[in-house]
Design a protein around this motif. Sequence first.
Motif, PDB file in Angstrom:
ATOM      1  N   LEU A 280       0.926  -1.204  -0.025  1.00 30.64           N
ATOM      2  CA  LEU A 280      -0.110  -0.032   0.158  1.00 30.64           C
ATOM      3  C   LEU A 280       0.817   1.122  -0.003  1.00 30.64           C
ATOM      4  O   LEU A 280       0.613   2.282  -0.505  1.00 30.64           O
ATOM      5  CB  LEU A 280      -0.840  -0.070   1.210  1.00 30.64           C
ATOM      6  CG  LEU A 280      -2.148  -1.175   1.203  1.00 30.64           C
ATOM      7  CD1 LEU A 280      -2.870  -0.956   2.515  1.00 30.64           C
ATOM      8  CD2 LEU A 280      -3.016  -1.045   0.056  1.00 30.64           C
ATOM      9  N   LYS A 281       1.896   1.258   0.338  1.00 34.98           N
ATOM     10  CA  LYS A 281       2.795   2.438   0.796  1.00 34.98           C
ATOM     11  C   LYS A 281       3.436   2.643  -0.673  1.00 34.98           C
ATOM     12  O   LYS A 281       3.625   3.678  -0.874  1.00 34.98           O
ATOM     13  CB  LYS A 281       4.078   2.129   1.914  1.00 34.98           C
ATOM     14  CG  LYS A 281       4.945   3.262   2.007  1.00 34.98           C
ATOM     15  CD  LYS A 281       6.160   2.827   2.937  1.00 34.98           C
ATOM     16  CE  LYS A 281       7.091   4.095   2.953  1.00 34.98           C
ATOM     17  NZ  LYS A 281       8.159   3.667   4.165  1.00 34.98           N
ATOM     18  N   TYR A 282       3.867   1.611  -1.354  1.00 38.06           N
ATOM     19  CA  TYR A 282       4.348   1.562  -2.744  1.00 38.06           C
ATOM     20  C   TYR A 282       3.287   2.224  -3.628  1.00 38.06           C
ATOM     21  O   TYR A 282       3.611   2.869  -4.478  1.00 38.06           O
ATOM     22  CB  TYR A 282       4.992   0.204  -3.184  1.00 38.06           C
ATOM     23  CG  TYR A 282       6.120   0.130  -2.745  1.00 38.06           C
ATOM     24  CD1 TYR A 282       7.339   0.866  -2.871  1.00 38.06           C
ATOM     25  CD2 TYR A 282       6.631  -1.220  -2.023  1.00 38.06           C
ATOM     26  CE1 TYR A 282       8.491   0.644  -2.476  1.00 38.06           C
ATOM     27  CE2 TYR A 282       7.911  -1.696  -1.582  1.00 38.06           C
ATOM     28  CZ  TYR A 282       8.869  -0.730  -1.736  1.00 38.06           C
ATOM     29  OH  TYR A 282      10.179  -1.047  -1.456  1.00 38.06           O
ATOM     30  N   LEU A 283       2.155   1.883  -3.496  1.00 42.86           N
ATOM     31  CA  LEU A 283       0.959   2.269  -4.241  1.00 42.86           C
ATOM     32  C   LEU A 283       0.463   3.773  -3.859  1.00 42.86           C
ATOM     33  O   LEU A 283      -0.338   4.413  -4.476  1.00 42.86           O
ATOM     34  CB  LEU A 283      -0.043   1.413  -4.070  1.00 42.86           C
ATOM     35  CG  LEU A 283      -1.380   1.367  -5.210  1.00 42.86           C
ATOM     36  CD1 LEU A 283      -0.932   1.507  -6.529  1.00 42.86           C
ATOM     37  CD2 LEU A 283      -2.381   0.458  -4.736  1.00 42.86           C
ATOM     38  N   ASN A 284       1.055   4.339  -2.584  1.00 45.81           N
ATOM     39  CA  ASN A 284       0.688   5.593  -2.338  1.00 45.81           C
ATOM     40  C   ASN A 284      -0.975   5.606  -1.852  1.00 45.81           C
ATOM     41  O   ASN A 284      -1.356   6.526  -2.112  1.00 45.81           O
ATOM     42  CB  ASN A 284       0.967   6.615  -3.018  1.00 45.81           C
ATOM     43  CG  ASN A 284       1.059   7.898  -2.565  1.00 45.81           C
ATOM     44  OD1 ASN A 284       1.316   8.022  -1.435  1.00 45.81           O
ATOM     45  ND2 ASN A 284       0.836   8.960  -3.333  1.00 45.81           N
ATOM     46  N   VAL A 285      -1.413   4.627  -1.296  1.00 37.26           N
ATOM     47  CA  VAL A 285      -2.666   4.500  -0.722  1.00 37.26           C
ATOM     48  C   VAL A 285      -2.675   4.046   0.557  1.00 37.26           C
ATOM     49  O   VAL A 285      -1.842   3.527   1.074  1.00 37.26           O
ATOM     50  CB  VAL A 285      -3.690   3.692  -1.679  1.00 37.26           C
ATOM     51  CG1 VAL A 285      -3.813   4.196  -3.022  1.00 37.26           C
ATOM     52  CG2 VAL A 285      -3.178   2.364  -1.721  1.00 37.26           C
ATOM     53  N   SER A 286      -4.015   4.378   1.402  1.00 32.46           N
ATOM     54  CA  SER A 286      -3.903   3.980   2.635  1.00 32.46           C
ATOM     55  C   SER A 286      -4.892   2.809   2.935  1.00 32.46           C
ATOM     56  O   SER A 286      -5.216   2.293   4.036  1.00 32.46           O
ATOM     57  CB  SER A 286      -4.242   4.932   3.506  1.00 32.46           C
ATOM     58  OG  SER A 286      -5.519   5.706   3.148  1.00 32.46           O
ATOM     59  N   SER A 287      -5.644   2.041   1.990  1.00 38.76           N
ATOM     60  CA  SER A 287      -6.460   1.186   2.235  1.00 38.76           C
ATOM     61  C   SER A 287      -6.545   0.396   0.879  1.00 38.76           C
ATOM     62  O   SER A 287      -6.496   0.602  -0.148  1.00 38.76           O
ATOM     63  CB  SER A 287      -8.084   1.867   2.332  1.00 38.76           C
ATOM     64  OG  SER A 287      -8.579   2.449   1.368  1.00 38.76           O
ATOM     65  N   ILE A 288      -7.211  -1.068   1.158  1.00 40.58           N
ATOM     66  CA  ILE A 288      -7.448  -1.933   0.236  1.00 40.58           C
ATOM     67  C   ILE A 288      -8.435  -1.502  -0.937  1.00 40.58           C
ATOM     68  O   ILE A 288      -8.260  -1.643  -2.005  1.00 40.58           O
ATOM     69  CB  ILE A 288      -7.868  -3.208   0.950  1.00 40.58           C
ATOM     70  CG1 ILE A 288      -6.655  -3.854   1.749  1.00 40.58           C
ATOM     71  CG2 ILE A 288      -8.203  -4.374  -0.417  1.00 40.58           C
ATOM     72  CD1 ILE A 288      -5.311  -3.990   1.019  1.00 40.58           C
ATOM     73  N   GLU A 289      -9.476  -0.771  -0.267  1.00 45.26           N
ATOM     74  CA  GLU A 289     -10.371  -0.334  -1.260  1.00 45.26           C
ATOM     75  C   GLU A 289      -9.717   0.811  -2.110  1.00 45.26           C
ATOM     76  O   GLU A 289      -9.988   0.713  -3.491  1.00 45.26           O
ATOM     77  CB  GLU A 289     -11.649   0.459  -0.424  1.00 45.26           C
ATOM     78  CG  GLU A 289     -12.627   0.834  -1.363  1.00 45.26           C
ATOM     79  CD  GLU A 289     -13.375  -0.217  -2.038  1.00 45.26           C
ATOM     80  OE1 GLU A 289     -13.949   0.170  -3.134  1.00 45.26           O
ATOM     81  OE2 GLU A 289     -13.223  -1.319  -1.473  1.00 45.26           O
ATOM     82  N   GLU A 290      -8.959   1.589  -1.761  1.00 43.96           N
ATOM     83  CA  GLU A 290      -8.116   2.502  -2.623  1.00 43.96           C
ATOM     84  C   GLU A 290      -7.179   1.556  -3.727  1.00 43.96           C
ATOM     85  O   GLU A 290      -7.312   2.015  -4.817  1.00 43.96           O
ATOM     86  CB  GLU A 290      -7.467   3.598  -1.831  1.00 43.96           C
ATOM     87  CG  GLU A 290      -8.111   4.662  -1.326  1.00 43.96           C
ATOM     88  CD  GLU A 290      -7.233   5.374  -0.382  1.00 43.96           C
ATOM     89  OE1 GLU A 290      -6.585   6.644  -0.792  1.00 43.96           O
ATOM     90  OE2 GLU A 290      -6.874   4.889   0.847  1.00 43.96           O
TER      91      GLU A 290
END
Length: 537
Positions: A280-290
């Motif tokens: 999630l950090k590499y994807l720059n999001v904070s949730s699975i939904e994002e």
Amino acid sequence: MLTPFQESGQLYNFSNIRYAQPPVGKLRFAAPVPPQGRNPNVQNGNSTPICPVAWPTWELISAGFVASFIEGNATSFNYTEAEQELQLYLAANGNSSYTPTPRETEDCLFLDVIVPKAVFDGAHGARRRRQNGGASVLVWIYGGGYVGGDKSSSNPSGLIKSSQANGDPGLIFVAMNYRLGALGWLSGPTFQSAGGVSNAGLYDQRLALEWVQKYIHLFGGDPSKVTVMGESAGGGSIEHQMTAYGGQRPVPFSRAVLQSPGFLPTTSQFVQENTTNLFLKYLNVSSIEEARNASSLAVMTANYNLITNAQYASYAVGPVVDGTFAPNLPGIAFLNGAYTKNLTVMAGHNTNEAPAFTPPFIGTDAELAGYLRTAFPTIATPVVDHIVHTLYPLSSYPAPIDRTMALINELLFQCNTDYVARAYGNRTYNYQFEVFPALHGYDVPYSFYNGQATNVSADMVAPVARAMQSYLVNFAMTGDPNGPGLPYFPVQGNNATEMGLNAILLSATAGATPDVMVQRDPTVGARCAWLQKALYS
């Protein structure tokens, strides 16, 4: 009527048959769903989709260490120098943006069916085969550390030709894609609580195998005569299929060939959670939904970063204990009887599985203990001490690197075949691939031998490869690897008998005493029995 997408000689190749809906949007990180409706467009095979792949950068160092091992210089390999060279290489080449290859796509859940012309034409002729009759079927699950590989990486024409050696029409070959890296193997409490399905790659494989059961009769195959074969991650996947749901559900195959089954035994929720959070950090999001709503390119890029930056000897992701599909580690399941019993099994390992996965920087007891604590964060100190000082004492090996390779050999690969053999009452057909250098994966070109030169001279490889192929196809077609002109291949038995596949086959196939091939499996013993309990997890 089925239309072959490609025809090559006496084979029909039905390429890129969709067995699941595109795993994007709400289906990203979810279990696969069978396709809906029917696509009237016949694919011509020009496009071969593969699932997004990535490889850890430490493999660049590993390649140098493997070369040193083959040359007999493993003990003098300079890891510090290799690490410095890697950093210089990354500084010069690692700053460009990630770009997937044209074949990579999340919409990758396709399979290929390759059928002998005689089998297919016979199934659709005047005397149509019944659904419960027909040819034997061999389903291939590729390896690649659960982060790489694809269904089209191995050409089965040599195997199919071998299956026709005694006048039989031959067997049908099936190979499927399954999701890789973070797209197929994210897991952990946060992931599952947000609707993510751990071990999605295993569900992909299971759906493909169920597709074979449902439709293979249309190609002339017999769904009751399906053998699943896999190497490395493919073999490890099969062990998870054999132990799926605690053995409480029937498996969609009747025979299994496990070649160097490999995986890092992972039960730790801590490890699973940290891996998901890092993705999630590499994807720059904070949730699975994002993450589920992110673009394919963004997700594939995050997967690339997760895998390429994995610690040495790690691929960041892989099968885990999830409480559902994998309620326990396969070794524990085999020990406790929680697996499918009515299978016929052939299992093999290579002599030197470990070099490509052995951290060259481990020398002292403290360094080996540190590696164990990194791989298994919840490991207890007494367990570390037992592994380091009792199971693998440094004094028992010519050099520290030999001790580390022995542990990697058995923990990640060789003991997995021992667990299976004992679970099935030592009635399995076990073998060891010994052709020098007998490294991990070096048996695959032999299994799929089509006359090409491989890692040894062509005049040496041909008899070994042909014998190996004969054993494999005989097993797939009858449940017994033995056949005319082959050295006798015994079941393992209580004395841990295995077949040694090596250059001796040159003389054995020319009429020498067949039993020169039979030997005792050196990996069977107290160490594998102790490791099977997974006290390190």
